[in-house]
Design an enzyme around this catalytic site. Structure first.
Site, PDB file in Angstrom:
ATOM      1  N   SER A   1      -9.742  -0.615   7.218  1.00  0.00           N
ATOM      2  CA  SER A   1      -9.177  -0.481   5.870  1.00  0.00           C
ATOM      3  C   SER A   1      -8.520  -1.735   5.324  1.00  0.00           C
ATOM      4  O   SER A   1      -8.195  -1.798   4.145  1.00  0.00           O
ATOM      5  CB  SER A   1      -8.180   0.677   5.832  1.00  0.00           C
ATOM      6  OG  SER A   1      -8.850   1.904   5.953  1.00  0.00           O
TER       7      SER A   1
ATOM      8  N   SER B   1      -9.308   1.729   3.124  1.00  0.00           N
ATOM      9  CA  SER B   1      -8.504   2.453   2.160  1.00  0.00           C
ATOM     10  C   SER B   1      -7.434   1.601   1.479  1.00  0.00           C
ATOM     11  O   SER B   1      -6.741   2.082   0.582  1.00  0.00           O
ATOM     12  CB  SER B   1      -7.824   3.636   2.859  1.00  0.00           C
ATOM     13  OG  SER B   1      -6.973   3.188   3.906  1.00  0.00           O
TER      14      SER B   1
ATOM     15  N   LYS C   1       0.834  -1.199   0.000  1.00  0.00           N
ATOM     16  CA  LYS C   1       0.000   0.000   0.000  1.00  0.00           C
ATOM     17  C   LYS C   1       0.870   1.251   0.000  1.00  0.00           C
ATOM     18  O   LYS C   1       1.871   1.328   0.726  1.00  0.00           O
ATOM     19  CB  LYS C   1      -0.899  -0.016   1.241  1.00  0.00           C
ATOM     20  CG  LYS C   1      -1.904   1.113   1.339  1.00  0.00           C
ATOM     21  CD  LYS C   1      -2.773   0.927   2.597  1.00  0.00           C
ATOM     22  CE  LYS C   1      -3.861   1.965   2.703  1.00  0.00           C
ATOM     23  NZ  LYS C   1      -4.738   1.725   3.885  1.00  0.00           N
TER      24      LYS C   1
END
Length: 398
Positions: free
Chosen positions: A135, A111, A34
């Site tokens: 997330s 996210s 990420k």
């Protein structure tokens, strides 16, 4: 990227060589990261044009990522994240939105949107994400993956872009239990609390009631399928007031998010995407009194859940209220679903206890996960049980 990216999960940075060990327990596995975590040779954009503009090329790799590389995992790219990691929807107004490989007409969740899509789309075997309000857990449920929010503070967040310091954790995704457990053995170390092989199971009746009726029925049937192998769970009420938990989480997250990003937002006035702008406006307005109320609620629910779980208990709950919303859903509908999801997701965040979402079901052809929460510090044994739970859930009773 040097390969096709049909699910738009990778940030299109110029390729840079990222060294990994030639041999190790993760040899043969590919790794996506990420874009909140620093990787040597790459910028860190945090889903924000302003952060990316200021980043520069990083000269060191975040410890969470380096541990995986040193265990033999091979880096294949940095993945998209929602803007400043402040969303659960997987949509980014600046850089676009990944596609959910398991249900292309539905959102990825966020996210850690790109990390989920990379693993679900078989472009990476494992992916690092972060989890503040869900997330990792929400996208994992939407994509039919294993995903973990570890005990708060157990894994390093050094060289990772923050959102809310007392809630942020790293986490990871995998498609299958064996791979998921291989990562756990590398990163987690020794448990402070080791669950028994067959823990005492608790069914969170009040949290199951938060799921839509169709999803609740499906997930209760999954639990029934596990009983012959794992035992009968005891029904419990987890929270005295779920709304109080929701607001405590939002006040704490909001106040800390403004501490993390407020000065940058005030200085540069960046255009923030739908939902993100409103959440930061809310965050700016959280005062001392609300934050203090949130802390009082957090202390209370942490003590209550610790007492319920003891050192041998595992709580079973829906990860989110339903399958992923449709990509075509309007922003108010997505925000409503996000707020409902937070009523389930906030428990692990507020207590700091580990939670794993397990891919166990589908509804309307889309994945639906079920979650397990264990005592603080029981992460490695909770992973082992989650793998066992998923296998038991597959057994159909005639």
């Amino acid at each position: 990227m040097t390969f096709d990216d049909p699910f738009r999960c990778f940030v299109p940075y110029p390729d840079a060589h990222v060294k990994n060990a030639a041999t190790g327990p993760l040899t043969g596995l590919t790794l996506a990261v990420k874009d909140l975590f620093d990787v040597k040779g790459y910028p860190t954009g945090a889903g924000s044009p302003i952060v990316l503009a200021q980043s520069g090329i990083k000269t060191k790799t975040a410890p969470m990522v380096k541990t995986l590389l040193d265990a033999g995992a091979r880096f294949v790219g940095k993945t998209h994240t929602d803007e400043l990691a402040f969303s659960l929807n997987g949509k980014n107004a600046h850089f676009g939105s990944p596609i959910n490989p398991a249900a292309p007409e539905r959102i990825t969740g966020g996210s850690s949107s790109g990390s989920m899509a990379a693993v679900a789309g078989r472009l990476a075997d494992i992916a690092v994400g972060s989890d503040t309000g869900g997330s990792v857990r929400a996208p994992a449920s939407y994509g039919g993956l294993f995903g973990i929010r570890p005990t708060h503070g157990r894994l390093s967040l050094k060289r990772a872009w923050p959102l809310a310091e007392s809630l942020d954790t790293p986490g990871w995704f995998a498609r299958d239990g064996e791979t998921f457990a291989r990562v756990a053995l590398v990163v987690l170390g020794k448990d402070r609390v080791e669950l028994p092989e067959l823990p005492r199971l608790l069914l969170a009746e009040d949290l199951f009631a938060q799921a839509v009726p169709e999803a609740e029925t499906i997930l209760r049937n999954v639990v029934q399928r596990t009983i012959p192998a794992l035992g009968q769970p005891e029904g419990v009420k987890v929270a005295r007031d779920l709304d109080a938990l929701y607001w405590a989480f939002r006040w704490i997250q909001g106040r800390e998010a403004w501490i993390a990003d407020g000065a940058m937002i005030d200085r540069f006035g960046p255009p923030l995407g739908p939902g993100v702008a409103e959440r930061f406006a809310f965050s700016k307005a959280v005062g001392d009194a609300d934050y203090a109320k949130g802390e009082t609620v957090r202390k209370s629910i942490r003590a209550r859940l610790a007492k319920q779980l003891g050192s041998d208990g595992v709580l079973i709950l829906p990860t989110v209220p339903d399958i992923a919303p449709l990509v075509s859903a309007a922003e108010p509908e997505l925000e409503d679903f996000r707020n409902r999801a937070l009523r389930l997701l906030c428990l692990s965040g507020l207590t700091g206890f580990p939670q794993i979402t397990v891919p166990v079901a589908q509804r309307e052809g889309a994945p639906l996960g079920l979650s397990l929460i264990g005592p603080k510090g029981s992460d490695k044994s909770l992973v082992a049980f989650a793998v066992k739970f998923e296998r038991a859930a597959r057994i159909r009773i005639a």
